[in-house]
Design a protein around this motif. Structure first.
Motif, PDB file in Angstrom:
ATOM      1  N   ILE A  81       0.860  -1.184   0.000  1.00  9.11           N
ATOM      2  CA  ILE A  81       0.000   0.000   0.000  1.00  9.11           C
ATOM      3  C   ILE A  81       0.897   1.234   0.000  1.00  9.11           C
ATOM      4  O   ILE A  81       1.759   1.375   0.881  1.00  9.11           O
ATOM      5  CB  ILE A  81      -0.931  -0.002   1.229  1.00  9.11           C
ATOM      6  CG1 ILE A  81      -1.912  -1.175   1.122  1.00  9.11           C
ATOM      7  CG2 ILE A  81      -1.674   1.317   1.370  1.00  9.11           C
ATOM      8  CD1 ILE A  81      -2.758  -1.399   2.365  1.00  9.11           C
ATOM      9  N   SER A  82       0.698   2.123  -0.986  1.00  7.28           N
ATOM     10  CA  SER A  82       1.643   3.234  -1.168  1.00  7.28           C
ATOM     11  C   SER A  82       0.976   4.596  -1.252  1.00  7.28           C
ATOM     12  O   SER A  82       1.581   5.551  -1.739  1.00  7.28           O
ATOM     13  CB  SER A  82       2.480   3.004  -2.437  1.00  7.28           C
ATOM     14  OG  SER A  82       3.158   1.768  -2.386  1.00  7.28           O
ATOM     15  N   SER A  84      -1.803   7.510   0.913  1.00  5.65           N
ATOM     16  CA  SER A  84      -2.467   7.836   2.178  1.00  5.65           C
ATOM     17  C   SER A  84      -3.934   7.412   2.157  1.00  5.65           C
ATOM     18  O   SER A  84      -4.465   6.946   3.166  1.00  5.65           O
ATOM     19  CB  SER A  84      -2.350   9.336   2.459  1.00  5.65           C
ATOM     20  OG  SER A  84      -2.822  10.093   1.356  1.00  5.65           O
ATOM     21  N   ALA A  87      -4.018   3.690   2.664  1.00  6.24           N
ATOM     22  CA  ALA A  87      -3.599   3.395   4.043  1.00  6.24           C
ATOM     23  C   ALA A  87      -4.740   3.674   5.016  1.00  6.24           C
ATOM     24  O   ALA A  87      -4.988   2.904   5.950  1.00  6.24           O
ATOM     25  CB  ALA A  87      -2.373   4.230   4.406  1.00  6.24           C
ATOM     26  N   LYS A  88      -5.474   4.773   4.781  1.00  8.86           N
ATOM     27  CA  LYS A  88      -6.612   5.108   5.643  1.00  8.86           C
ATOM     28  C   LYS A  88      -7.697   4.051   5.527  1.00  8.86           C
ATOM     29  O   LYS A  88      -8.289   3.629   6.532  1.00  8.86           O
ATOM     30  CB  LYS A  88      -7.170   6.479   5.262  1.00  8.86           C
ATOM     31  CG  LYS A  88      -8.316   6.932   6.151  1.00  8.86           C
ATOM     32  CD  LYS A  88      -8.743   8.355   5.815  1.00  8.86           C
ATOM     33  CE  LYS A  88      -9.829   8.828   6.778  1.00  8.86           C
ATOM     34  NZ  LYS A  88     -10.216  10.228   6.510  1.00  8.86           N
ATOM     35  N   LEU A  91      -6.081   0.836   7.381  1.00  6.19           N
ATOM     36  CA  LEU A  91      -5.706   0.941   8.794  1.00  6.19           C
ATOM     37  C   LEU A  91      -6.763   1.595   9.664  1.00  6.19           C
ATOM     38  O   LEU A  91      -6.687   1.522  10.895  1.00  6.19           O
ATOM     39  CB  LEU A  91      -4.396   1.725   8.936  1.00  6.19           C
ATOM     40  CG  LEU A  91      -3.197   1.214   8.130  1.00  6.19           C
ATOM     41  CD1 LEU A  91      -1.935   1.958   8.544  1.00  6.19           C
ATOM     42  CD2 LEU A  91      -3.006  -0.283   8.305  1.00  6.19           C
ATOM     43  N   VAL A 395       2.836  -1.401   4.330  1.00  7.41           N
ATOM     44  CA  VAL A 395       2.415  -0.019   4.123  1.00  7.41           C
ATOM     45  C   VAL A 395       3.690   0.807   3.951  1.00  7.41           C
ATOM     46  O   VAL A 395       4.470   0.973   4.889  1.00  7.41           O
ATOM     47  CB  VAL A 395       1.586   0.506   5.316  1.00  7.41           C
ATOM     48  CG1 VAL A 395       1.171   1.956   5.077  1.00  7.41           C
ATOM     49  CG2 VAL A 395       0.364  -0.371   5.536  1.00  7.41           C
ATOM     50  N   VAL A 397       5.266   3.756   4.123  1.00  6.93           N
ATOM     51  CA  VAL A 397       5.146   5.106   4.670  1.00  6.93           C
ATOM     52  C   VAL A 397       6.141   6.048   3.998  1.00  6.93           C
ATOM     53  O   VAL A 397       5.872   7.241   3.816  1.00  6.93           O
ATOM     54  CB  VAL A 397       5.364   5.073   6.205  1.00  6.93           C
ATOM     55  CG1 VAL A 397       5.280   6.471   6.796  1.00  6.93           C
ATOM     56  CG2 VAL A 397       4.334   4.179   6.858  1.00  6.93           C
ATOM     57  N   ILE A 400       4.470   7.191   0.901  1.00  8.00           N
ATOM     58  CA  ILE A 400       3.347   8.078   1.213  1.00  8.00           C
ATOM     59  C   ILE A 400       3.856   9.499   1.489  1.00  8.00           C
ATOM     60  O   ILE A 400       3.219  10.485   1.112  1.00  8.00           O
ATOM     61  CB  ILE A 400       2.547   7.526   2.410  1.00  8.00           C
ATOM     62  CG1 ILE A 400       1.803   6.255   1.986  1.00  8.00           C
ATOM     63  CG2 ILE A 400       1.575   8.564   2.967  1.00  8.00           C
ATOM     64  CD1 ILE A 400       1.125   5.499   3.120  1.00  8.00           C
ATOM     65  N   PHE A 430      -3.481  10.343   7.625  1.00 11.31           N
ATOM     66  CA  PHE A 430      -2.760   9.228   7.019  1.00 11.31           C
ATOM     67  C   PHE A 430      -1.729   9.665   5.982  1.00 11.31           C
ATOM     68  O   PHE A 430      -1.000   8.835   5.455  1.00 11.31           O
ATOM     69  CB  PHE A 430      -3.750   8.206   6.448  1.00 11.31           C
ATOM     70  CG  PHE A 430      -4.380   7.383   7.537  1.00 11.31           C
ATOM     71  CD1 PHE A 430      -3.851   6.154   7.888  1.00 11.31           C
ATOM     72  CD2 PHE A 430      -5.461   7.875   8.249  1.00 11.31           C
ATOM     73  CE1 PHE A 430      -4.396   5.411   8.918  1.00 11.31           C
ATOM     74  CE2 PHE A 430      -6.022   7.141   9.283  1.00 11.31           C
ATOM     75  CZ  PHE A 430      -5.479   5.901   9.624  1.00 11.31           C
ATOM     76  N   GLY A 436       2.452   4.715  12.623  1.00  8.26           N
ATOM     77  CA  GLY A 436       1.383   3.811  12.242  1.00  8.26           C
ATOM     78  C   GLY A 436       0.027   4.407  12.554  1.00  8.26           C
ATOM     79  O   GLY A 436      -0.116   5.602  12.827  1.00  8.26           O
TER      80      GLY A 436
END
Length: 499
Positions: A81-82, A84, A87-88, A91, A395, A397, A400, A430, A436
Motif C-alpha cells: 500500500i503506497s 495515504s 492506508a486510511k 488501517l 504499508v 510510509v 506516502i 494518514f 502507524g
C-alpha cells in the motif's frame, strides 16, 4: 543420486506443486479482481525487484502499478500500500481485517520472541491485556508526568557532553549521542538507572546490539519467502539474532533479579515502570510474568532507542544541509525561550516551527519505512481489489511521504509546508503516519512526542553547528542504510560552537 540431482529433483517437485497450486487458485479466483503488479518469475517471483533499498524500489514500482500493488516474493503473496487514501482505508476503515495478525519475520522467532512480543501477537485477549498493561504502567500521562524532571536531567547531560566536545573543538557523533540520551531516558523510566555513561563515548556496544537486531530483522531472508527453508536458516539470520536477543534478554533478567532482591531487602521504594510491572505480575500473574517482561523490554529498547535517535540525526542532517532553516528555528527558540536557556516539555506547544521541522523530518525520513508487516487471514476487499487470504501487507510510509499529488516538491525539505496545515503524527492524518495508525499504532508515541522535540530544540538553542572537515552543506551525504529502521549510511558528525 548426487547432490546436484537431488537439488534438481527438489526444484522440479516444488515447481510441480506450485503449478498445481496456481491452477487451483485460478479456479477459485474467477470473478475476483486482484491488485496489479509486475509479472513474477518462476520460483523467485518478484524478489529480484527489491534491491538494496526496498522502500525506494517499491515506491518506484507503485508509480507504475498503483497505490495497491501485488507482488510475489518467493512463495509469499505480498500487497504493498503506497498512498495515504489506501492506508486510511486499510488501517482505519478496515482496521480489524488488516491488524489482527502479523506476518512474522523468521528472525523474530529467535528465542521464541514472536510468541511474547506485543507488536507481533495477534489481536486477542493476551495482546489486549499486555497492551493495556504497557499503556497504563509505562506510557500513561500520569506515569510520564512523574518522570518529567528526570527526562530534563538526561537531556541536560547531553548538552553538557556537547559542551565538553565544544571546548576541545571536537565533533559530536549525533546519532550515537542521541542514542545514549534516548537509551538513558528509557532506562530511567523503566529501571531508574542509566544503562550507559552520559558523558563518555560509551554505549557503542548496546547501540551496535540494537542496530544489529534491526538490521537482521530487516534483511531480506530466504526463509521468509520460502517457508520450507525455516528449519535450515540458510543465511544464519535467526542464529545471529538468537545471539543478539540472548545478550539483551540476559541484561533484562539481571535487572529484574536485582530489583527483586532490593524489594526483598528494602520493600518497594522505586516509582518506576519495573516496580509497577512487578506489582501487576504478583497481583495478576496470568496477565504478565517475568518472561513477558523481558520480551516487552526487548521490544521497547529496540524500537524506542533506535527510532528516536535516528529521527534526531536526520533532523540535524537536514538542518545542517539547509542553514537558513536552522537559523529560522534558532530565531524562534531565542525569541520564545531565550538564547541558551533550557527547554521544558511544556514549551514545545509554543514552538510551532520546531514542530514543523519534526513533521517534515518524519515525512521525509520515517523511522520504520514499511511499518511492521501485517497479514490478512481471509480474503479482504480493498477499494474493489481482492486481497487474497494469507497475503503479507506492507504499508510504504516512505512512499506516502513523497506522494506528488499530496506534497508540493516532495523531495525538498520544507518545514513551512506544515505551518498552515492542520496535520498531526498521532495516527489520524494518514498522509503522515510515522507511528502507524489504528489499534496497532506504536505504544511509545506519547514518550517520543515528549522527548524528541526537547532534545532537538536543546541542541539548536545551546549551540551553532558546523560539519566536521568543513564539508559544504550541499555536499552532505544523504544516503540511507536500510533495516527495519532507516539510518544514515554515513553517521552525522558536527562540531558544536556555544551560542
Amino acid at each position: 543420486m548426487d547432490f546436484q540431482s537431488i537439488v534438481l529433483a527438489v526444484l522440479f517437485a516444488w515447481t510441480l506443486v506450485q503449478g498445481l497450486s496456481l491452477l487451483a487458485k485460478r479456479s477459485k479466483s474467477v470473478g475476483k479482481r486482484f491488485p496489479p503488479g509486475p509479472v513474477p518469475l518462476p520460483v523467485i517471483g518478484n524478489l529480484h525487484l527489491l534491491g538494496e533499498q526496498p522502500h525506494q524500489s517499491l515506491a518506484r514500482l507503485a508509480q507504475k502499478y498503483g497505490p495497491v500493488m501485488n507482488l510475489k516474493l518467493g512463495m509469499i503473496n505480498t500487497v504493498v500500500i503506497s498512498s495515504s487514501a489506501m492506508a486510511k482505508e486499510a488501517l482505519q476503515k478496515q482496521d480489524l481485517a488488516f491488524s489482527t495478525h502479523r506476518s512474522i519475520p523468521d528472525a523474530l522467532r529467535a528465542n521464541n520472541h514472536s510468541q511474547f512480543s506485543v507488536p507481533f501477537l495477534p489481536v486477542a485477549s493476551k495482546w489486549r491485556a499486555l497492551r493495556k498493561i504497557m499503556n497504563s504502567n509505562i506510557f500513561s500521562g500520569s506515569r510520564l508526568e512523574t518522570k518529567q524532571r528526570l527526562r530534563a536531567k538526561k537531556i541536560q547531560e547531553l548538552i553538557i557532553y556537547c559542551q565538553k566536545r565544544s571546548e576541545v573543538g571536537e565533533a559530536v557523533d549525533m546519532g550515537r549521542a542521541a542514542f545514549r540520551t534516548t537509551l538513558n531516558l528509557l532506562s530511567n523510566t523503566i529501571f531508574s538507572k542509566d544503562l550507559t555513561d552520559p558523558y563518555l563515548d560509551s554505549g557503542k556496544e548496546f547501540k551496535d546490539l540494537v542496530w544489529n537486531m534491526m538490521v537482521e530483522a530487516g534483511k531480506p531472508n530466504l526463509a521468509d519467502y520460502f517457508p520450507f527453508l525455516e528449519k535450515f536458516d540458510p543465511q544464519g539470520i535467526r542464529r545471529r539474532m538468537t545471539c543478539h536477543f540472548t545478550k539483551a534478554l540476559d541484561l533484562f533478567q539481571d535487572l529484574i533479579d536485582e530489583r527483586l532482591e532490593e524489594r526483598k531487602m528494602n520493600g518497594n521504594k522505586n516509582d518506576d515502570a519495573l516496580d509497577s510491572l512487578l506489582n501487576v505480575s504478583q497481583e495478576r500473574p496470568e496477565e504478565i510474568d517475568r518472561t513477558h517482561m523481558q520480551h516487552m523490554f526487548l521490544d521497547l529498547f529496540a524500537a524506542g532507542t533506535d527510532t528516536s535517535s535516528s529521527t534526531i540525526e536526520w533532523a540535524m542532517t537536514e538542518l545542517l544541509k539547509n542553514p537558513e532553516t536552522m537559523a529560522k528555528a534558532q530565531a524562534e527558540l531565542a525569541d520564545v525561550i531565550g538564547k541558551g536557556k533550557p527547554i521544558q516539555e511544556a514549551d514545545v506547544t509554543r514552538l510551532p516551527y520546531l514542530q514543523c521541522i519534526l513533521k517534515e523530518t518524519f515525512r521525509m525520513h520515517p523511522p520504520v519505512p514499511f511499518l511492521l508487516p501485517r497479514k490478512v487471514e481471509h480474503d479482504v476487499n480493498l477499494c474493489g481489489y481482492t486481497i487474497p487470504k494469507g497475503s503479507q501487507i506492507l504499508v510504504n510510509v516512505w512512499a506516502i511521504g513523497r506522494e506528488p499529488n499530496i506534497w508540493e516538491k516532495p523531495l525538498v525539505f520544507k518545514p513551512e509546508r506544515f505551518q498552515n496545515l492542520e496535520m498531526d503524527i498521532r495516527g489520524q492524518d494518514f498522509e503522515l503516519i510515522p507511528f502507524g495508525g489504528g489499534r496497532r499504532i506504536c505504544p511509545g508515541l506519547p514518550l517520543a512526542t515528549k522527548t524528541v522535540p526537547v532534545i532537538l530544540g536543546s541542541l539548536l538553542n545551546s549551540f551553532q553547528w558546523k560539519l566536521e572537515g568543513n564539508i559544504a552543506p550541499k555536499d552532505l551525504d544523504m544516503n540511507e542504510k536500510f533495516g527495519i529502521t532507516i539510518a544514515k549510511d554515513c553517521p552525522l558528525k558536527a562540531i558544536p560552537i556555544p551560542i
